[in-house]
Scaffold this motif. Structure first.
Motif, PDB file in Angstrom:
ATOM      1  N   GLU A 133       0.813  -1.212   0.000  1.00  0.00           N
ATOM      2  CA  GLU A 133       0.000   0.000   0.000  1.00  0.00           C
ATOM      3  C   GLU A 133       0.847   1.262   0.000  1.00  0.00           C
ATOM      4  O   GLU A 133       0.330   2.370   0.048  1.00  0.00           O
ATOM      5  CB  GLU A 133      -0.927   0.008   1.218  1.00  0.00           C
ATOM      6  CG  GLU A 133      -0.199   0.000   2.540  1.00  0.00           C
ATOM      7  CD  GLU A 133      -1.134  -0.105   3.736  1.00  0.00           C
ATOM      8  OE1 GLU A 133      -0.645   0.027   4.873  1.00  0.00           O
ATOM      9  OE2 GLU A 133      -2.345  -0.305   3.526  1.00  0.00           O
ATOM     10  N   CYS A 166     -10.291   7.257  -0.876  1.00  0.00           N
ATOM     11  CA  CYS A 166     -10.674   5.910  -0.453  1.00  0.00           C
ATOM     12  C   CYS A 166     -12.201   5.849  -0.314  1.00  0.00           C
ATOM     13  O   CYS A 166     -12.876   6.877  -0.426  1.00  0.00           O
ATOM     14  CB  CYS A 166      -9.997   5.571   0.871  1.00  0.00           C
ATOM     15  SG  CYS A 166     -10.496   6.656   2.234  1.00  0.00           S
ATOM     16  N   ASP A 285      -7.168  -0.748  -4.137  1.00  0.00           N
ATOM     17  CA  ASP A 285      -6.942  -1.462  -2.888  1.00  0.00           C
ATOM     18  C   ASP A 285      -8.096  -2.368  -2.467  1.00  0.00           C
ATOM     19  O   ASP A 285      -7.918  -3.223  -1.597  1.00  0.00           O
ATOM     20  CB  ASP A 285      -6.644  -0.461  -1.764  1.00  0.00           C
ATOM     21  CG  ASP A 285      -5.291   0.221  -1.941  1.00  0.00           C
ATOM     22  OD1 ASP A 285      -4.463  -0.307  -2.716  1.00  0.00           O
ATOM     23  OD2 ASP A 285      -5.068   1.277  -1.327  1.00  0.00           O
ATOM     24  N   GLY A 286      -9.269  -2.228  -3.062  1.00  0.00           N
ATOM     25  CA  GLY A 286     -10.395  -3.071  -2.665  1.00  0.00           C
ATOM     26  C   GLY A 286     -10.735  -4.174  -3.630  1.00  0.00           C
ATOM     27  O   GLY A 286     -11.634  -4.986  -3.366  1.00  0.00           O
ATOM     28  N   GLU A 289     -10.234  -8.048  -2.510  1.00  0.00           N
ATOM     29  CA  GLU A 289     -11.275  -8.437  -1.562  1.00  0.00           C
ATOM     30  C   GLU A 289     -12.628  -8.575  -2.264  1.00  0.00           C
ATOM     31  O   GLU A 289     -13.394  -9.509  -1.987  1.00  0.00           O
ATOM     32  CB  GLU A 289     -11.370  -7.400  -0.443  1.00  0.00           C
ATOM     33  CG  GLU A 289     -12.316  -7.778   0.679  1.00  0.00           C
ATOM     34  CD  GLU A 289     -12.307  -6.778   1.816  1.00  0.00           C
ATOM     35  OE1 GLU A 289     -12.919  -7.070   2.861  1.00  0.00           O
ATOM     36  OE2 GLU A 289     -11.681  -5.696   1.653  1.00  0.00           O
ATOM     37  N   GLU A 290     -12.916  -7.687  -3.208  1.00  0.00           N
ATOM     38  CA  GLU A 290     -14.172  -7.739  -3.954  1.00  0.00           C
ATOM     39  C   GLU A 290     -14.310  -9.055  -4.716  1.00  0.00           C
ATOM     40  O   GLU A 290     -15.409  -9.590  -4.887  1.00  0.00           O
ATOM     41  CB  GLU A 290     -14.249  -6.565  -4.925  1.00  0.00           C
ATOM     42  CG  GLU A 290     -15.439  -6.566  -5.863  1.00  0.00           C
ATOM     43  CD  GLU A 290     -16.776  -6.403  -5.126  1.00  0.00           C
ATOM     44  OE1 GLU A 290     -17.780  -6.944  -5.616  1.00  0.00           O
ATOM     45  OE2 GLU A 290     -16.796  -5.735  -4.071  1.00  0.00           O
ATOM     46  N   SER A 294      -8.498 -11.932   0.607  1.00  0.00           N
ATOM     47  CA  SER A 294      -8.301 -11.118   1.803  1.00  0.00           C
ATOM     48  C   SER A 294      -7.987  -9.690   1.373  1.00  0.00           C
ATOM     49  O   SER A 294      -7.518  -9.463   0.249  1.00  0.00           O
ATOM     50  CB  SER A 294      -7.151 -11.679   2.636  1.00  0.00           C
ATOM     51  OG  SER A 294      -7.416 -13.012   3.032  1.00  0.00           O
ATOM     52  N   PRO A 295      -8.225  -8.708   2.242  1.00  0.00           N
ATOM     53  CA  PRO A 295      -7.885  -7.324   1.886  1.00  0.00           C
ATOM     54  C   PRO A 295      -6.428  -7.219   1.435  1.00  0.00           C
ATOM     55  O   PRO A 295      -5.514  -7.569   2.184  1.00  0.00           O
ATOM     56  CB  PRO A 295      -8.133  -6.559   3.182  1.00  0.00           C
ATOM     57  CG  PRO A 295      -9.171  -7.373   3.896  1.00  0.00           C
ATOM     58  CD  PRO A 295      -8.851  -8.802   3.566  1.00  0.00           C
ATOM     59  N   THR A 296      -6.223  -6.799   0.206  1.00  0.00           N
ATOM     60  CA  THR A 296      -4.886  -6.751  -0.388  1.00  0.00           C
ATOM     61  C   THR A 296      -4.775  -5.518  -1.269  1.00  0.00           C
ATOM     62  O   THR A 296      -5.556  -5.366  -2.218  1.00  0.00           O
ATOM     63  CB  THR A 296      -4.615  -7.998  -1.254  1.00  0.00           C
ATOM     64  OG1 THR A 296      -4.817  -9.179  -0.472  1.00  0.00           O
ATOM     65  CG2 THR A 296      -3.192  -7.983  -1.807  1.00  0.00           C
ATOM     66  N   PRO A 297      -3.825  -4.632  -0.997  1.00  0.00           N
ATOM     67  CA  PRO A 297      -3.670  -3.459  -1.860  1.00  0.00           C
ATOM     68  C   PRO A 297      -3.119  -3.843  -3.226  1.00  0.00           C
ATOM     69  O   PRO A 297      -2.421  -4.851  -3.377  1.00  0.00           O
ATOM     70  CB  PRO A 297      -2.676  -2.586  -1.083  1.00  0.00           C
ATOM     71  CG  PRO A 297      -1.914  -3.533  -0.227  1.00  0.00           C
ATOM     72  CD  PRO A 297      -2.865  -4.633   0.125  1.00  0.00           C
TER      73      PRO A 297
END
Length: 420
Positions: A133, A166, A285-286, A289-290, A294-297
């Motif tokens: 990030e 964001c 950045d989303g 995950e979408e 997992s949340p990953t930039p």
């Protein structure tokens, strides 16, 4: 029969230009530590519906979608980022050393009006970085494009950057946009009226002259981004300045896909008219995950190769190489000489020398005329005497200068004059 509208053959006289650019891309990506990814030409439609966003023109109007024989909805890839994310997750690339740095050169498909540099089948070079990030990675992907343009000797392209914030600060900005456009909704096009309800940010990207004019006075995103996004954008600028990369802040860049967050950028040419964006990208950045991870930039860009080649061909200091021509043409007289010529050409080609011989049983005069047409640099005429004496006369086609030598010396003579 003709090719479908919006497609184009890359002919033998043009493909060397593509090779030149592709080789440059491969070299630069290797220097920057990016590994090549190749994804399928089609994916399940859901990938692009979720990844690109159902409020975009790409999903609403431009995708080539069909039902396969198993009753599944399939779409030819309109872009590669969503497919790269799918591959990143499916093959557990996140389990390797991070960040994951990928590049691709692939064909994409969008049903839109063909224009200069914009086809329905087009080719895209791009990079994707997952797992960081930090704004230094944003700066790195921008610097990669900068190096490519510099090494291709392109000078009439400028870099525009922006931050679109964001999801948190975007909510506040979207409300400001909604309030602004609601007072002007009677002048908006039908598509933008739908965008006003679903994603007012997309109105800023409308190609309608009326909507474009209205958007000029809309609230500016940079006035609404939060402290974290502002710090990220400031750091990006500091990195660019430190690398000596010139840029312009353009608060109206939003890009055409829903997944972007924070940094967005475009490299715009002044040499190819209104369709001047050669490269565009930013942070998303989303998106991982979408699409189920997992949340990953992530951050990346896409660069249209057709548009890049247009810029190269239109500029005065055209850096594109000429098509490779034969170093040697062997003309022959008689069956024995023709067979010997076939053997010599084979041996020279194995040694890495580009050479040609007659394949149509033409007269010597016609053979030499053909050698001149294909641009051969040297030519020899092989007859019974030359075969018997194992000696040839090499003619330099441009000057007419002739050099006698033993046949066994021909390979060494050509190797000394070989280019590349």
């Amino acid at each position: 029969m003709i090719a479908p509208k919006g497609t184009k053959d890359i002919l033998p006289g043009e493909v060397h230009k593509w090779h030149y650019v592709e080789d440059k891309i491969k070299d630069i990506c290797n220097r920057f530590g990016y590994r090549q990814l190749r994804t399928p030409v089609f994916e399940y439609t859901e990938l692009f519906d979720r990844g690109i966003g159902d409020t975009t023109d790409v999903v609403q109007k431009e995708m080539y979608t069909f039902m396969d024989k198993g009753g599944r909805s399939i779409t030819l890839r309109p872009e590669v980022t969503a497919a790269a994310v799918r591959a990143y997750l499916e093959h557990n690339l996140y389990a390797g050393p991070q960040p994951t740095k990928l590049y691709y050169e692939q064909s994409c498909y969008r049903y839109e009006k063909p224009q200069a540099g914009r086809l329905r089948e087009f080719h895209q070079f791009g990079v994707e970085v997952f797992g960081s990030e930090e704004p230094c990675i944003d700066a790195e992907v921008i610097s990669l494009v900068t190096v490519l343009l510099e090494e291709l000797k392109i000078s009439d392209i400028e870099l525009n950057i922006n931050s679109i914030g964001c999801p948190n600060c975007r909510k506040v900005y979207n409300q400001a946009l909604t309030d602004y456009f609601n007072t002007r909704k009677d002048k908006l096009c039908g598509t933008c009226l739908e965008r006003l309800e679903k994603n007012p940010l997309r109105i800023l990207d409308c190609k309608s002259p009326v909507c474009h004019e209205i958007a000029k006075d809309a609230p500016v995103i940079l006035d609404y981004i939060c402290e974290e996004c502002s710090s990220h954008f400031t750091a990006l600028q500091e990195y660019l300045k430190g690398m000596g990369i010139s840029y312009t802040i353009n608060p109206y860049i939003v890009r055409g896909l829903d997944y972007y967050t924070k940094t967005v950028f475009e490299f715009v040419s002044t040499a190819i008219g209104s369709q001047g964006t050669v490269c565009g990208g930013g942070r998303y950045d989303g998106l991982v995950e979408e699409l189920g991870g997992s949340p990953t930039p992530g951050v990346g860009f896409g660069l249209g190769l057709e548009r890049l080649l247009m810029v190269l061909e239109n500029q005065q200091n055209n850096a594109l190489p000429e098509e490779t021509v034969p170093l040697l043409f062997i003309a022959s007289i008689g069956k024995e000489a023709e067979q010997t010529a076939q053997t010599i050409v084979y041996q020279l080609r194995k040694a890495g020398i580009y050479c040609e011989k007659d394949a149509l049983a033409r007269s010597v005069k016609a053979q030499m005329k053909y050698a001149n047409k294909i641009g051969a640099k040297y030519a020899v005429v092989l007859g019974d005497d030359e075969v018997a004496e194992q000696c040839v006369t090499v003619k330099e086609m441009e000057t007419g200068e002739q050099t006698e030598m033993a046949l066994q010396e021909l390979k060494g003579f050509l190797e000394q004059r070989k280019e590349g």
